[in-house]
Each structure stands twice: as structure tokens, then as C-alpha cells.
Design an enzyme around this catalytic site. Sequence first.
Site, PDB file in Angstrom:
ATOM      1  N   ASP A 150       0.852  -1.178   0.000  1.00 53.68           N
ATOM      2  CA  ASP A 150       0.000   0.000   0.000  1.00 53.68           C
ATOM      3  C   ASP A 150       0.888   1.228   0.000  1.00 53.68           C
ATOM      4  O   ASP A 150       1.885   1.277   0.701  1.00 53.68           O
ATOM      5  CB  ASP A 150      -0.882   0.009   1.248  1.00 53.68           C
TER       6      ASP A 150
ATOM      7  N   THR B  93     -15.487  21.850   3.980  1.00 56.80           N
ATOM      8  CA  THR B  93     -16.614  20.917   3.858  1.00 56.80           C
ATOM      9  C   THR B  93     -16.520  20.225   2.509  1.00 56.80           C
ATOM     10  O   THR B  93     -15.840  20.701   1.596  1.00 56.80           O
ATOM     11  CB  THR B  93     -17.979  21.629   3.919  1.00 56.80           C
ATOM     12  N   ALA B  94     -17.186  19.116   2.434  1.00 57.18           N
ATOM     13  CA  ALA B  94     -17.146  18.358   1.178  1.00 57.18           C
ATOM     14  C   ALA B  94     -17.795  19.145   0.049  1.00 57.18           C
ATOM     15  O   ALA B  94     -17.458  18.963  -1.123  1.00 57.18           O
ATOM     16  CB  ALA B  94     -17.859  17.025   1.365  1.00 57.18           C
TER      17      ALA B  94
ATOM     18  N   THR C 161     -17.933  22.749  -0.206  1.00 61.44           N
ATOM     19  CA  THR C 161     -17.133  23.911  -0.655  1.00 61.44           C
ATOM     20  C   THR C 161     -15.751  23.472  -1.121  1.00 61.44           C
ATOM     21  O   THR C 161     -15.144  24.107  -1.965  1.00 61.44           O
ATOM     22  CB  THR C 161     -16.971  24.929   0.473  1.00 61.44           C
ATOM     23  N   ARG C 162     -15.248  22.434  -0.590  1.00 69.55           N
ATOM     24  CA  ARG C 162     -13.923  21.890  -0.879  1.00 69.55           C
ATOM     25  C   ARG C 162     -12.814  22.948  -0.705  1.00 69.55           C
ATOM     26  O   ARG C 162     -11.846  23.012  -1.454  1.00 69.55           O
ATOM     27  CB  ARG C 162     -13.865  21.294  -2.288  1.00 69.55           C
ATOM     28  N   MET C 163     -13.009  23.826   0.248  1.00 72.80           N
ATOM     29  CA  MET C 163     -11.947  24.768   0.600  1.00 72.80           C
ATOM     30  C   MET C 163     -12.168  25.234   2.026  1.00 72.80           C
ATOM     31  O   MET C 163     -13.226  25.036   2.608  1.00 72.80           O
ATOM     32  CB  MET C 163     -11.924  25.960  -0.364  1.00 72.80           C
ATOM     33  N   SER C 164     -11.116  25.836   2.576  1.00 77.72           N
ATOM     34  CA  SER C 164     -11.229  26.367   3.925  1.00 77.72           C
ATOM     35  C   SER C 164     -10.482  27.693   3.962  1.00 77.72           C
ATOM     36  O   SER C 164      -9.805  28.056   3.003  1.00 77.72           O
ATOM     37  CB  SER C 164     -10.637  25.375   4.930  1.00 77.72           C
TER      38      SER C 164
ATOM     39  N   LYS D  48      -8.098  28.656   0.781  1.00 81.47           N
ATOM     40  CA  LYS D  48      -7.231  27.698   0.072  1.00 81.47           C
ATOM     41  C   LYS D  48      -8.027  26.415  -0.133  1.00 81.47           C
ATOM     42  O   LYS D  48      -8.919  26.087   0.680  1.00 81.47           O
ATOM     43  CB  LYS D  48      -5.953  27.395   0.874  1.00 81.47           C
TER      44      LYS D  48
END
EC number: 7.2.2.6
Lengths: 673, 548
Positions: free
Chosen positions: A302, A371-372, A374-377, A388
Amino acid sequence: MAAFDPQQMIKSLPDAFKKLNPATLWRNPVMLIVEIGAVFTTVLAVLEPNFFSWAIVVWLWLTVLFANLAEAVAEGRGKAQAATLRATKRDTTAVKVSGEVVSATELKQGDEVVVVAGEIIPGDGDVIEGIASVDESAITGESAPVIRESGGDRSAVTGGTKVLSDRIVVRITQKPGESFIDRMIALVEGANRQKTPNEIALNILLAALTIIFLVATVTMQPMAIWAKGANPGIPDSLALTGDGVSGIVLVSLLVCLIPTTIGALLSAIGIAGMDRLVQRNVLAMSGRAVEAAGDVSTLLLDKTGTITLGNRQAAEFLPVAGVGEQELAEAAQLSSLADETPEGRSIVVFAKERYGLRERDVHDAEWVPFTAQTRMSGVNVGGREVRKGAATAVMKWVRDNGGHPTEQVGAIVDAISGSGGTPLVVAQKDQVLGVVHLKDTVKPGMRERFDEMRRMGIRTVMITGDNPLTAKAIADEAGVDDFLAEATPEDKLALIKREQEGGRLVAMTGDGTNDAPALAQSDVGVAMNTGTSAAKEAGNMVDLDSNPTKLIEIVEIGKQLLITRGALTTFSIANDIAKYFAIIPAMFAAVYPGLDALNVMRLDSPQSAILSAVVFNAIVIVALIPLALRGVKYRPSSASKLLSRNLLVYGLGGIVAPFIGIKLIDLLISGIV
Amino acid sequence: MGWLFILSLIVALALVYKPLGDYMHRVYAGTKHNGVERVTYRLLGVRPDTEQRWGAYARSLLAFSIISIFFVYALQRVQDELWLSLGFAPVPDHIAWNTAVSFVTNTNWQAYSGENTMGHLTQMAALAVQNFVSAAVGMAVAIALVRGFARRGSDTIGNFWVDLVRGTLRILLPIAFVGALVLVAGGVVQNFVGPHEITTLTGNVQNVTGGPVASQEVIKELGTNGGGFYNTNSAHPYENPTAWTNWFEIFLILLIPVTLTRTFGRMVGQLRQGYAILAVMGVIAVASIVLTNVFELAGNATVPQAVGAAMEGKDVRFGVANSATFAAATTLTSTGAVNSFHDSYTPFGGMMTLFNMMLGEVAPGGVGAGLYGMLVLAVITVFVAGLMVGRTPEYLGKKIGAREIKLASLYFLVTPVLVLIGTAVAMGNEAGLAAMLNSGPHGFSEILYAFTSASNNNGSAFGGVTVNTPWYDVALGMCMVLGRFLPIIFVLALAGSLAKQTPVPESAGTLPTHRPQFVGLVVGVTIVLVALTFLPALALGPIAEGLF
């Protein structure tokens, strides 16, 4: 690992005597023949006592005893470990969900029990409710507690381990008396040790050699009687009379010729091989699996955790035109200050190390979590809005704010993806500042390990859920031979089957329930102890340290096991040459004086020659016990080189050593006999 | 001269190696049948396009051989009633049994004197026919084993009847036809003339028999049979008139056993594996031939030292060197034809001929038998050496597991057990000892040689033992039968279990079996195992005689 302790020999002596019982010894045909010979010569010595006969009798019994000792010492080490394990297996009671209190031994599969802080988990099972920290040091030796929680891949708990905090409900998955600890005890004790395929094959060859030498020795008798009869003037000697070669000498010759060295050490080698795995905290469910490890030709590894450190880390800040690196670093750091993900932490650390930006306290900041959707923080502070995240998401946000990201951003993002990295776009309001290059870091020393594997003829295949581009970049960097990208459990299973159809043996590690089919299909499936019980059931080894890199060590141990057997077999057969040169002139030089020319060692007398050969034959067993337990030194290299080295040491050495050894013993005893 | 003789043989074999080896590959791998073959199959009632599992293959082979034994036996017993009997009486039962077994097992041990016992019809219809088919049987077994290595996941190992017929019709017959003409050109006789009474120069009366000698001589060598038309075998001027026919006969002996290694390489798809096996055979053969020459030329024995050369029992037409080379070649293969009297060799020279046979006749061995014997030794070597590289041993990609090593070990056990038990029984038994004409270690060597020769299906004799007694005819006959068919059964079973396997792909971790390292290893393992087995017996025979 303490390779060998002479104390163990003494401790194992009583067991060695117990093993003289023919009912135990019949499993080892070579040594059984020696024992029968010892009994036979004892009878002869009683009927016609003399010093020579009794000396031979004693050394023949010692030969059998030394062989038993080798096995007893090997088993002794496992017994010590089993005793430690047993100590942890105290009587515990279990509280069922219904409130009923029963003894742990009465639990059946499917029972649900409640365990609270400070209690011992009564049996193997899966957590179905709650989360707890568990002390598993009883089986892993690792004192740091681990987290066990319901659902997911960390739900398996082992009976005998201790809950340190909180409360969990466990559904028992073991059958009564078949807990992990029970199996572990049985394994290290070697209670139901089965002979492995190679061991069986080698035993057959040894039996065949024994038959040949038995026939050669027995048929010599009428030839010897005739030779003696054809030379009437010659007086009887101790070895040869008109009735032929004396029984004592005949048995001595037989015992010297049959492969006693390897016959005596064979089972000790096998037990010690399992033991070496246990020392490395790996439990093999069968000796067959250990042997298969030596044959493995494909390793499935893996990516995450085995080849790479597991977390993507910031490796570069790439600003767009018009933005300074420092400015980008500052924005990236600011947006990550509250980000507790490993990626976020790595950005803060990288900014500090490379750009000297200290962590700071930011007041009145509004943190925007990932959050899933917005996919940014990011963060909104003092009028600044910094984000970003995934390239598409951040660029859409910039456009929504009225900005126009340049094409340069796309180019940087593509370049990073192309090299196997993960791009993280950093933007402020309507302006893209640049891109953070997140990189999967290959563990140090992996390339060297894989080069080593290649020299051993083992193909390494990296398994990853990444896209092919990313996978290829990591594969190139780590130096694996091949990779399987975007791998699903089905892909993995299909890959294993494909390799096996081509005649290859496959080894892999796994921990999740979805790894179970692949673990079961692979020839060597190492389940991580942290894994689910399904994974542990499916594999044929369990790594208590849950260290996937250990697969490589397991392969080496498997090879070492086979090499040790081969080397000692070669040594044993090669020894016979010198023994003939000692015994044949001793038997027949009286009748045919010319045969004294074969006495190249110039041994003192026929008696001392025969006794020296028998003594050497016995002593060499004891001398090789440490080697059998430790295993022949293994250096990863091509088959050809390995063979040359081992042939030189054990083949040539096996021819020369007895000439020297027998001569030395003869010098010592020539005055006595 | 001796060196040139050996060197020219090697060159000649090198020249035919490739074309003949490849031709034999095409013969056994082909799928078409010619007209003669189709008729044969119809007469035999076999379906040539059906493949057999190893058990069926072995049953066909045994059935064919048993019927052959009955046929050869019967023909000898009624030869006086048939044509071309030359007036000879029926062969006595124990000799007829021994001879039948001997020719069917490719041994050609002759307990009788050829020209004084067998009529022309017996020589041709019984003995010469067996010279062909017993050789083809050996080749068939070798090819079946090679198929075992070459095939992947297969239940079958070929069709015995097809292999038998093709080996006879497409390989042995054409070469024998050409070879016979060459021999006739060299002066070997070929006619149907009976005994002629001739008065020799010294005034004695001698009976000289003619017959179909050349046609039988050629297959005697080509099929590594060794059963001479005449009692004195290849020392008889009608069988082997000149130094160059002597050369040609040795060439015929070595021809098929040597070139089969090429066929092997072709069939497993790796020519270098064939070269490696050839190299093992070559190293042992050259060492043995050179040593035999050295021992004979040195003449380390009382009589040769007194008269200056070990010429006793050797024909002046051939001399010491060419006789020694012939002796080595005939015992390194399963031929057993002789052009000199091995009994008269120096102790160590005689020991070499014994040791050659004890090796199991693998360098290059009998037609087919040499190759399968050598492959079994390679399997045993791979097993021990393979463990030392840390993997389950494998040869040509096939794993050598418990079943394979069991069959290989059983194969290896058969002949030593027969030789040693046979010799021991003879030495401890009135009937066995009564036949001895010599005493001392040499007398013992003669008995040891007889059982070694019979058990290994060689057929040459040391002499010095009256072997046409019922006891020896039966005892040696048993050795021949068991020494031939038990190993064949084990080899076919091995072929069956190998064919089933899927080969393991080669990697750096695989023990390479084509390098000098492996060649040396097989040579070493072979010599050490055989020496360890027979050293006590050899010590009481030739070694005791040589170290005087």
C-alpha cells in the site's frame, strides 16, 4: 535478539531425554535409525563388553540425545513466551448487555458484552457501540494505548486487553477456546506444528539417502565375509572377523553415513524460523506461510503508510506573476492557522521553516472550515478573506467575487498534478495568489529496499487510490517496479489472481474489512493488528506492530529458513566423504593392506578411527545448534551469488571440516582407545 | 593417435548435433502421420491423435514390453521348427528368458554365444527388432519427461504408440539404413551364409559363420543395445574390421544420446538448458574417457608392468587407447558392446568402466535413458541447491515439491539397491559363488560388474563368471527387468506431475540452471552420491586390487 544462550541447553536437557521415546522419535526417521542402532549396539556391548564397544554405545546415545536437545532448545524459547501469554489470560467475567454476568469462557459467538474502564475485554470481538482507549500491551508489547471505536477499521478488540477509558459494547466473534491469545499460545509453543511442504520434501530425500546407506552398509557384510574367507592367513581384527564386520562397527558406519546432522536439526530449524517471526512481533498462522514468504515473487505494498509517510505535506509555494513568495506564504499560513488537518499543519510548519513565519494569535477571526461541498477552507479577518482549497473550487470562488484568474494558475496546477503532487490554490477575495504544492513524501531508504528486492528477484507493486498520474510520480520516486492506481478492492483481488495465474506467489498487507478477500487470496497475507477481525481472519499472518514495511523482513526470514535447511543438508552429505576415508581402511586394511593408502588422515588405529568419526558426527550436531536456531546469514543478492557463497561455506566446508575434526579427535583419544 | 581419435569424435558429433537434434524435435512434436504409420496404428488399433495421461502411457509401454518378452522367448524356443535355424536346437528355457528380457530392456546381456546359439531368423526377427523398439521405448520415455517440463497445466504427456512408431520409423530406421551401408563398405559382412569350416594357418579347424551382421551391428550401436551377432562382439573382425569402423561404431553409440540434449532444449524452448545438460554429460564423459586411457596406458598392474603395456585382452587392430575409449563409451552409454576384454583391464581402468555404469549411465547414457536419468539427477541437484538460494526449488519453472522429489528419489534408489543386493546375495550363496572363476578382489569385481551391468541395462560383461547357469540367468534377468521398468514408471509419473504444473516465471531469485555453476554442481552431486553409495563395494574390489 539473543541468538543463543548455553543456559537454554541445560534447561532443555530433561525434555531431550523425554524425546528418546520411540513413539515421539518416529516422526524423524533418520534419528529413529540411530536410536535403533544405539539399542542394538548396547545389547552387543552387554554381551561382549569392552572399552571400545561401550565408547561407541555412549556416543551413539549422545547423538540421539543431541538431536533431541536441538529440538527441545528450539521449543523451549517458544514455551517461555507462551508462559508469559498465559499469565495475561486470567479468569475474567463478562457482563452481557442484558446485565447477566457469566464467566468469559462461557461466551459464545454473537454474545454482546459491556466493558468499562479498568476492565479486561473478555473475548475477541468488534466494538458495536462507543469508543475507548485500550491497552494492548499484553499482546503487542507496545505500552501506548490505542483507540477502538464502533464502525470503521478500528473496531476490532482482542480478548485479554484492557479498557483504559470510557465504555464500549463488544460483540464476541470468537468461538469458545479459540481466542487470539489461545491461538498465539499454541503457535509459539508449536503444539500442533505441521510439517511444511518443503520440510516434507526434504524429509523424503533424507529418507531415500538413509535407505541407500542402509543398503550399502548391510550388503557390505556378505562381501566382507567372503573377502575375509578368501584370505585365510589373516588374523581376526576387532572390526573384521570370519563372521564379517562386527555389529558395533557396522552400526557406526551406518550412523556416520546417514544424514544425521540435518536430520537432527531439521525440526529445530523450522521451529526457530517461526520463532524469529515472533521475535519481530509477527504471528504466522502456519509454517506453510513462512515458507511461502521465501518464495514470494510479487509484493503488493500500500502506498500510504508503507511507501510514503502517509500524509501529503507542503513542499513548495508557487506564486503567480506579480505576487511575492513571501506574500503567498503569509496568506497560506494565515488560512491554515486553524486547520488541524495534517496538510494544514504542514503548511504552517513549512512556512515557518522556510520563510520564518511564526505562528500567531489572530483575534476576531472567522474561520471557514473545510466541507465536502465547498472543498476549501480559510479565514475572514480584518476585512481580508483568504481561502485555500481544490483548484476548481477556489477559482470559482474568485470568479464569484469578480476576479479573473490568469491562465498561469491552470499551468501551475497542471504541472503539480503531473508530477504527482496535489495543488492547493490560495486566493484572497478576487485574486489568486499562488499554489501550494502538497507532496506525498516517500519514506527514507525505500528506494534502497526496493533495489534490494529487485536483486532478490521480487517485483514490487504499489497499490494506491490516487489517479494514475500521481501514482506514477510516486512510483518513480520510490523505485517500485509497477503500480496499481485508483485501486478498488476488486482491482486488488484481480491483480493477485492475475499474478498467481502466471505462477507467481503474492504477498500483501491489509487492515480493512474490504482487504479481506485479497488477503485470503494472496499467498502471504499479513493483517495489521490494528485492523478489523475480518482482515485478521483472512490473512495468514498478523503483525502485532501493524507496520506494513515489515513484509520485507518476513520475506527475508522465509528465505533464511529455506537456506538454512539447504546449507545444512549440503554440509551433512559433504561430511560423508571424510568419514569413508576414516572407516573403510579401518575395516578392511587388515585384509587388503593396500587400502591403508586411503587412511589419508593417518589415524592412529582402526578403533580410534571409527570412534573419532562417530564422536565427530555427534559433536557436529551440538556445534551447529546455534546456527540452526539463528539461521544462516542472509544477504539479499541474486540466486547465483547466494549459491556460490553457500556452496563455498557449507559444501566445501562440509568436505574439509570433518577431515580436520576427525584428525583432532583422533589425536585426543588415540592414547585411550 | 589416441587424442586425435577422441577429438575427431567430438568434432563429428558437434557437426551433426544441431541438424539431428532439431530433426528429432520435429519428429516428436509433429502432428502429421505418414501412410506407413497410419497403417501401423490401424493394425495396433490405437488412435494416434489421442493423448495419454502418464498412467495410460506407462500401461501401454509395459504391455508392449511384456508382449515383446513373450515373443522373443517363444521364437527362441521354437527356432528349430522355423526357417534359417542353421540347425541350432531350441534355446534352453533359462537362457531364452534371460535373452528375451535382456533385449527387451535394451540391456543385451548375452548369456549365450551368438553365432553358436541363434539362427538367422531369431537374430533378425527377435533380437534385431528389439534392438530397434527397445531403443525407441527409451527415447519415448525421455520425450515424455521433457514434455512434462515443457507443458503447462496439462494432464497428458503424449501418446506412447505414436512416440514408439515415430522413433523407430523416422529416426532409427533411416540412420540404421545409411549406417549399415557404411559398415558394409568398411568390410562388415551382410549375407545369409551358414557356418564355414576353415583350416587355419596353424592347421586347426575353425567354424566361421556369416549372416546379416551389418544390419544388426548398426542398430546394436545406434540404439545403445550392445548385443553382438558374434560372441566376441565388436572385437570380431566381421563386426568391426578396422580402426575406422571402430571409430564409426563409437560415433553411432554416442550419436542419439548426445543429440537428444538439443531436442530437449528445443522442446523446453531454451536451447541453453540443453547445452547445460550436454555439458554435464560432456564433462563426466571426457573425464572418464581420459582417466580410462590414463590408467590403461600407465598399466598399473603386475602383468602389464612385466610385459610393457596393458595389451592383454585388447586387439592389435585397435591398440590400448582406442580400446580404452571404446570401453568408456560403451559403459558411459547403456550399450555394452565391447571391442576388448574388460576383465583384463588394469584394476583402475576396469573400475572406471564399473563406475561409468554406477553413475546410472547418464553421460551421455543410453538412447533416451541417458537423458531422463540425467534430468532426474538435475532435479535432485536443484532440490538441494535450490533450498540454498532461499526458494522452493524449481527446475525449468516447475516446482520440485514432495511428490517430485519422492519420484526422483525412488528412481535414484532402484539401481544401487539392485546392484548391491544382487551382489550381496551372490556373495552369500552357493549358486552365486560356484560360478566364480577367479579369487581375490578381482573375482569379487567380476560379480559386482555382472550385477552392475544387468541392473543398469548395460549388457557388457567383465567375464570370469559362468553366467549361463539358471541361478544367474534368473537373478540377472530380474535385475534387468526391475532396473529398466521401475525407473521408467517413476520417470513417467514424474512427467505426469510436472506437466500438471503452471511454470513459475524466471527472476533474479531463480537458480539459473544453464550456467557453468549449475553444470559443475550436477557433476559434483552425481559423482559424490554415486561414490558414497558404492565406495564400500569398490573398496573390496578394484580399489583393493589396484592398491596392492
